[in-house]
Design an enzyme around this catalytic site. Structure first.
Site, PDB file in Angstrom:
ATOM      1  N   ASP A   1      30.873 -46.963  64.891  1.00  0.00           N
ATOM      2  CA  ASP A   1      29.475 -46.600  65.149  1.00  0.00           C
ATOM      3  C   ASP A   1      29.459 -45.172  65.690  1.00  0.00           C
ATOM      4  OD1 ASP A   1      26.834 -46.317  66.477  1.00  0.00           O
ATOM      5  OD2 ASP A   1      26.632 -48.425  65.959  1.00  0.00           O
ATOM      6  N   ILE A   2      28.589 -44.355  65.153  1.00  0.00           N
ATOM      7  CA  ILE A   2      28.546 -42.944  65.515  1.00  0.00           C
ATOM      8  C   ILE A   2      27.935 -42.722  66.907  1.00  0.00           C
ATOM      9  CG2 ILE A   2      26.297 -42.256  64.559  1.00  0.00           C
ATOM     10  CD1 ILE A   2      29.625 -40.503  63.844  1.00  0.00           C
TER      11      ILE A   2
ATOM     12  N   HIS B   1      24.774 -55.669  59.264  1.00  0.00           N
ATOM     13  CA  HIS B   1      25.998 -55.235  59.930  1.00  0.00           C
ATOM     14  C   HIS B   1      26.185 -55.976  61.238  1.00  0.00           C
ATOM     15  CE1 HIS B   1      22.674 -52.537  61.023  1.00  0.00           C
ATOM     16  NE2 HIS B   1      23.214 -52.435  62.221  1.00  0.00           N
TER      17      HIS B   1
ATOM     18  N   HIS C   1      27.881 -55.540  64.946  1.00  0.00           N
ATOM     19  CA  HIS C   1      28.455 -54.624  65.942  1.00  0.00           C
ATOM     20  C   HIS C   1      29.588 -55.356  66.663  1.00  0.00           C
ATOM     21  CE1 HIS C   1      25.050 -51.596  66.268  1.00  0.00           C
ATOM     22  NE2 HIS C   1      24.376 -52.611  65.739  1.00  0.00           N
TER      23      HIS C   1
HETATM   24  P1  AMP Z   1      20.842 -51.374  64.250  1.00  0.00           P
HETATM   25  O1  AMP Z   1      20.351 -51.325  62.811  1.00  0.00           O
HETATM   26  O2  AMP Z   1      19.716 -51.551  65.217  1.00  0.00           O
HETATM   27  O3  AMP Z   1      21.934 -52.413  64.432  1.00  0.00           O
HETATM   28  O4  AMP Z   1      21.507 -49.957  64.587  1.00  0.00           O
HETATM   29  C1  AMP Z   1      22.219 -49.228  63.611  1.00  0.00           C
HETATM   30  C2  AMP Z   1      23.495 -48.701  64.191  1.00  0.00           C
HETATM   31  O5  AMP Z   1      24.108 -47.906  63.183  1.00  0.00           O
HETATM   32  C3  AMP Z   1      23.325 -47.815  65.421  1.00  0.00           C
HETATM   33  O6  AMP Z   1      24.181 -48.269  66.457  1.00  0.00           O
HETATM   34  C4  AMP Z   1      23.719 -46.414  64.925  1.00  0.00           C
HETATM   35  O7  AMP Z   1      24.389 -45.649  65.898  1.00  0.00           O
HETATM   36  C5  AMP Z   1      24.629 -46.743  63.770  1.00  0.00           C
HETATM   37  N1  AMP Z   1      24.650 -45.700  62.739  1.00  0.00           N
HETATM   38  C6  AMP Z   1      23.591 -45.171  62.097  1.00  0.00           C
HETATM   39  N2  AMP Z   1      23.986 -44.241  61.200  1.00  0.00           N
HETATM   40  C7  AMP Z   1      25.342 -44.200  61.287  1.00  0.00           C
HETATM   41  C8  AMP Z   1      26.343 -43.437  60.620  1.00  0.00           C
HETATM   42  N3  AMP Z   1      26.044 -42.526  59.684  1.00  0.00           N
HETATM   43  N4  AMP Z   1      27.645 -43.642  60.955  1.00  0.00           N
HETATM   44  C9  AMP Z   1      27.972 -44.556  61.906  1.00  0.00           C
HETATM   45  N5  AMP Z   1      27.061 -45.314  62.561  1.00  0.00           N
HETATM   46  C10 AMP Z   1      25.769 -45.131  62.266  1.00  0.00           C
END
Ligand code: AMP
Length: 129
Positions: free
Chosen positions: A28-29, A92, A94
């Site tokens: 996660d970024i 996804h 986490h």
């Molecule tokens: P959620 O959809 O609420 O579970 O959150 C999406 C997650 O994806 C967040 O924690 C972001 O930091 C992560 N995220 C979004 N874009 C990217 C990316 N390009 N690379 C890695 N993580 C990402």
């Protein structure tokens, strides 16, 4: 195409942790902790509970392997698992190294890591797989 599909396709860079024919894991970024990893199906499905029973079970087994490696690489009490999906419409999981309940709060400030630090985190997890 979702941003995660573009990552899986290699169109957008990521810190890759693991991959098989159906699933992909990358950092996660905006990590809540070092080792915070996302596990995604290659199949583009928004809501995780729209996955078939078989795909959902297989995704969880894939996430388990990654979680075991995260815990080896980043010793913690447990690796916590959360599904939100409020930001990116591509299912996804986490996986977050956890010392206490508060480490799972998505309202916590996110870590700011340099690219080399992200690389080192991903490499440590890959080595532990
Ligand atoms: P959620 O959809 O609420 O579970 O959150 C999406 C997650 O994806 C967040 O924690 C972001 O930091 C992560 N995220 C979004 N874009 C990217 C990316 N390009 N690379 C890695 N993580 C990402």
């Amino acid at each position: 195409m979702t941003i995660f599909s573009r990552i899986i396709a290699g169109e957008i860079p990521c810190y890759k942790v693991a991959e098989d024919d159906r699933f992909f894991a990358f950092l996660d970024i905006n990590p809540l902790a070092k080792g915070h990893t996302l596990v995604v199906p290659k199949q583009e499905v928004d809501y995780i509970f729209d996955l078939s029973d078989e795909d959902l079970a297989a995704m969880q087994v894939f996430a388990k392997k990654v979680a075991i490696a995260i815990k080896k690489a980043f010793p913690c009490l447990k690796v916590g698992q959360a599904v939100l999906g409020l930001e990116v419409p591509h299912a996804h999981i986490h996986l977050i190294p956890m010392q206490s309940e508060k480490d799972m709060l998505f309202s916590n400030p996110k870590l700011k890591l340099e690219p080399e630090e992200f690389q080192a985190v991903a490499e440590a997890i890959r080595q532990a797989l």
